[in-house]
Design a protein around this motif. Sequence first.
Motif, short mmCIF file in Angstrom:
data_model
loop_
_atom_site.label_atom_id
_atom_site.label_comp_id
_atom_site.label_asym_id
_atom_site.label_seq_id
_atom_site.Cartn_x
_atom_site.Cartn_y
_atom_site.Cartn_z
N UNK A 173 15.99 -12.06 13.91
CA UNK A 173 16.96 -12.16 12.82
C UNK A 173 17.00 -13.60 12.37
N UNK A 174 16.82 -13.80 11.05
CA UNK A 174 16.88 -15.16 10.55
C UNK A 174 18.33 -15.64 10.60
N UNK A 175 18.50 -16.93 10.34
CA UNK A 175 19.82 -17.54 10.49
C UNK A 175 20.86 -16.83 9.61
N UNK A 176 20.40 -16.29 8.46
CA UNK A 176 21.37 -15.60 7.60
C UNK A 176 21.43 -14.10 7.89
N UNK A 177 20.94 -13.67 9.05
CA UNK A 177 21.14 -12.30 9.49
C UNK A 177 20.12 -11.30 8.98
N UNK A 178 19.09 -11.78 8.25
CA UNK A 178 18.08 -10.85 7.74
C UNK A 178 17.14 -10.44 8.88
N UNK A 179 16.83 -9.15 9.02
CA UNK A 179 15.84 -8.76 10.02
C UNK A 179 14.44 -9.16 9.57
N UNK A 180 13.68 -9.74 10.47
CA UNK A 180 12.35 -10.22 10.14
C UNK A 180 11.38 -9.77 11.23
N UNK A 181 10.11 -9.72 10.87
CA UNK A 181 9.09 -9.39 11.86
C UNK A 181 8.01 -10.47 11.81
N UNK A 182 7.61 -10.94 12.98
CA UNK A 182 6.46 -11.82 13.04
C UNK A 182 5.33 -11.08 13.74
N UNK A 183 4.17 -11.08 13.11
CA UNK A 183 3.08 -10.26 13.63
C UNK A 183 1.92 -11.15 14.05
N UNK A 184 1.38 -10.88 15.22
CA UNK A 184 0.18 -11.60 15.65
C UNK A 184 -0.85 -10.57 16.07
N UNK A 185 -1.99 -10.60 15.40
CA UNK A 185 -3.03 -9.59 15.63
C UNK A 185 -4.23 -10.26 16.28
N UNK A 186 -4.64 -9.73 17.41
CA UNK A 186 -5.86 -10.26 18.04
C UNK A 186 -6.72 -9.09 18.50
N UNK A 187 -7.97 -9.37 18.70
CA UNK A 187 -8.90 -8.37 19.22
C UNK A 187 -9.40 -8.86 20.57
N UNK A 188 -9.69 -7.90 21.41
CA UNK A 188 -10.09 -8.24 22.76
C UNK A 188 -11.25 -7.35 23.14
N UNK A 189 -12.36 -7.96 23.54
CA UNK A 189 -13.52 -7.16 23.91
C UNK A 189 -13.59 -7.05 25.43
N UNK A 190 -14.08 -5.90 25.90
CA UNK A 190 -14.16 -5.68 27.34
C UNK A 190 -15.03 -6.72 28.01
N UNK A 191 -16.20 -7.01 27.38
CA UNK A 191 -17.08 -8.02 27.94
C UNK A 191 -16.54 -9.42 27.72
#
Lengths: 382, 524
Positions: free
Chosen positions: B502-520
């Motif tokens: 929630x930002x300081x003014x009460x707005x709901x926000x989403x922060x997204x971090x996308x990564x890929x992971x290989x088995x090897x």
Amino acid sequence: MTEHQTLRRRRDWLHLAVGLLAAAALLALVLLAVSRENGRLAQTAARLQGSSLARGALIYREACAGCHGVVGRGIPGVAPALNDAGFFANRLAELNYPGDLRSFVEAAVAAGRPVPNPAYSSVMPAWAQQYGGALRSDEVAAVTDFVLNWQQPVQPAVAVALPADGSGVAAGKALFGSLDCLGCHGWPGEGGITAPDLAGIAVNGATRMAGMNADEYVLLAILGPSAWIVPDCPTGPCPDMMPRDYGVRLDQRQLDALRRYLLSLTDTTPVERPAGAPPALAGGLAAVATPTPAANTPLARGEVIYTEHCRGCHGADGRGGVGSDLVAVRLSVDPAAYTRAATAQGVAGMMPGWVQTVGGPLNDAQLDDLAAYVVELVGGAP
Amino acid sequence: MTSPSPSASPPPRSPAALLDRVLAALLVGLRWADLRALARGEALPRPDPRLVAHSRSFWLHLRPRYYHAAATRFTHTFRLGLLATLLLVVETLTGVLLMFYYTPSPEQAYSDMVRLLSRVPFGQIVRDLHRLGGEALLVVVLLHMLRTYLTGSYKAPRRFTWLTGVLLLLAVLFLSFSGYLLPWDQLGYWAVTIGVSMAGYLPTGLAQGVQTLLGGGDGSGADVLLRFYLLHVLFVPLLTGLGFALHYYKVVRVGISLPAALEQPGEDTARRVPLAQRVYTIPDVLRSELIWAELLLLLLLGAVVLGVYRGAALGNPADPLHTPLGSRAPWYFRWLQGLLTLGDPVLTGVVPATLLLLGLILLPLLDRSRHRRLRRRPLALLLPLPLIALLLLGTVLESKYSGGSLSGLPAPKAIAYTVLPEESVGPLRALPWEALPPGVWDTRTLDSNGAPEPLRAVLAQINALIEQPPGNPSFGTATHATLVISQWQADLKRLVLRVFWQSADGQPQVLEREVYLAGGGRYD
């Protein structure tokens, strides 16, 4: 022998012992390193190859997914599918390309496809920095790794014996309602929409493929739907349209629940819909009556159409879910035209066509309204 | 066994005698009988064949014939000069091996590193030895200087030796610094970029000069790599060789200073060694040096092969357009980086660094006292304390406010990048492959959602981070997070971490971090 000499002699022996021990330990270390080296090389190679693949996935997402689709199924009229058996098997022969697939993909990414293909509106640009693009050569190699990795079959989910008490049926039913099963198959017993009605699949599934019981058939039909095409659908002969990526999208527990639910469909009487579940469009895609929203603007009309037909898969905010993330695919040249084209014609293997000329429910005016709303929803130019 | 007389004539023909002549040819005139006498501590014939060898052999003439026994005490020198020399040899040999597989161009350098590590047998061991040896060299050189300072050995007649030592310190610093860049990965590229950018606080003309000289026209890309490469493999090693020659010449010429307790203030008796105090280079010192070389190699190779040293990392390929969060200068520049953030960079960074360098160079001139014993120069003990405090302060400031710390970021972003950092492993990527099952994992239901135990632990860690955010909480507060894991391709998983806040003014926000992971691609 003086005391001094004795001390000195003792120190000599000490030095000799330390020196010899150190030499022996060094030799042992070298032998250890030698014995491990092959394994270490293989391990490092796999690790670096893996991180290159992961980098390639990110580059694909940022640079390629807009035209070739998030999972590489292509977008009709925009760019061809890459995640496609035909691409891997036939593309080189079609072009009379003498090299191997890796060099073909790498060259196409690096230098682009200079000759426009009339089937697609976009021309593949050159991506390598040496040809004026944005990618370094290691990035071109990484994204090539990623595209070619689609050749590897995804390990199918391992079949698990079903518990006798039928637990998990309710979870499977909820999944059936929230996944895009419902969008095409409708609730079992209601007649199907563009895909066959699944009522009775627990019985007649055993008759579809030789040597397979209903459980095996259901599993196969979810993971590899092209293996058996049901001949008749509500809209005519069934198209080979079911997505082939449920092995990727479902985890093991979801898959089990879905199977349990489908195997509970033993008769053809309509099932009771869960409370609040949307009704299916029984009898196929009925023409959509002009909606009467509060304000009769294109955006308001488009919103009603989106809410009724698109929201289930693409989400209320267009960020996707079962369907593609519309924000991610808006990167095309002209978002309105692209949205309209993709909605009208459908996306091979993922979404049916919605325009009336291909058997869908929407007319041209409704498509315009819908496109206007979608562009408003997800934002115009990126 | 009977030993043939060294003066036998006519020339002997027995095999033993032949062997003896071969030995004498190899060991600059030392014969079997001499070796035997040396080993048994018996008297040698006159003239002393060892001293003859010293005047006949090029290599031996570089070495003193004998040392003062007091100067060879381990606790007097701790063999730090010897260790530095040996490390220089290790660096040269491993460095040449690395050059065999390396092309200094931005297009090629990184893939050469990949080839070195994954296809060249022992490539990684050689690289690890080179990196570990380089860091060790810097530490040993600093300790060597500290020892020299504490024993007062920089005073006359060793003032010039000290000056060459400071030159060698600068050379070693630059060798280490320039070496960071060569793998052309994000870690090295940004460490060096941050280091070079500190030169930007020099007076304008000088700053431009340094940056243009090192970085080329645009400061990134081909120019800087080629320049650092040539400086690293050619110019600075030559400079180091020259500095070493001067340094060692003075050490031999003036002699290793004796422990201060043995001398009167102002007296220097290092070159007057009574017969009873002589420790001869042949065989005692050489033998000891051989053992030290063995032990050093054992230590380095043991650390590398047994995994005590975790190995030089290779980050993502260098990208001049993207600074990874948490990039920091090499450890020996962090104090300066920290001081630069303190206030006016010229006043708090450039001035102290310049004063420090000048102080090191001029130390023998500034210190007029003749005393070398510590108890007679309390000021010498106290003066470095504020200096050390300053270095520590800078280092702490750096780690708190600019370096690996994410404290300046908005809290949700700091959480996401703590769990999934850009250039290091982080807790999530460290999980075993099976502990990342496809599904949606919510931190609010971590006890009931059936997550495997290792994943559950990371979810709990995210909850702890939400409670105690690593970043700046004034932007808003995180409420929960979800982790979506999909099997994206064969052997490739997609991880999307969404931090809901929630930002300081009460707005709901989403922060997204996308990564890929290989088995090897599992990190170690």
